[in-house]
Design an enzyme around this catalytic site. Sequence first.
Site, PDB file in Angstrom:
ATOM      1  N   CYS A  42       0.792  -1.233   0.000  1.00 25.68           N
ATOM      2  CA  CYS A  42       0.000   0.000   0.000  1.00 25.68           C
ATOM      3  C   CYS A  42       0.827   1.287   0.000  1.00 25.68           C
ATOM      4  CB  CYS A  42      -1.009  -0.001   1.139  1.00 25.68           C
ATOM      5  SG  CYS A  42      -0.289  -0.162   2.776  1.00 25.68           S
ATOM      6  N   ASP A  43       1.924   1.379   0.714  1.00 31.15           N
ATOM      7  CA  ASP A  43       2.709   2.619   0.784  1.00 31.15           C
ATOM      8  C   ASP A  43       4.046   2.508   0.055  1.00 31.15           C
ATOM      9  OD1 ASP A  43       0.790   3.897   2.379  1.00 31.15           O
ATOM     10  OD2 ASP A  43       1.608   2.981   4.189  1.00 31.15           O
TER      11      ASP A  43
END
Length: 167
Positions: free
Chosen positions: A133-134
Amino acid sequence: MIPYQEWHSQLQSLYDSQIFHNWALCQDVHLNDEKDGLLLRLIPTRQLQKNTERIENKLLNHIELYLTYSKVYNEPLLLLRIWEEKSIDGIPMTKLMLPTDIESLLDVQGKFQLGLDTIINLEGSVWYSFHPCDTSCIVGDQAEFMSTYLRRWVSIFIFSWLGYEDS
């Protein structure tokens, strides 16, 4: 983010660079063109072996890492399986280990988000995944550095917690 074609090209370059072949922990490297991924078989680090004995009261045999591409996130995706040594009736064997606190075992608390997943394109097998996700914030996705994206990703998502020494 890294576009799929760029990922594919950089994966081949990473494999050709011999960085994994020369890694002291690496027992086997296999580039899987059909599944578009890279499978690594590693011996456990001393620290990981100690953590496993302390937390799980078990002995490790090896670690499997699988680098693949997340089409949902357009990012590299790291999958992990841990295999323990076991003896049943004096017969040595290896068994998939599913620790209850994987982050503590790997000593990556607060660094990465891990989850247990069933991966359909890998015969429906169970793997821990490092959630992507990041990733672009962690690795940096400026256009001028795109040519080294996967190499930087590997240094963060693999070598930062396992360490790297040439064999």
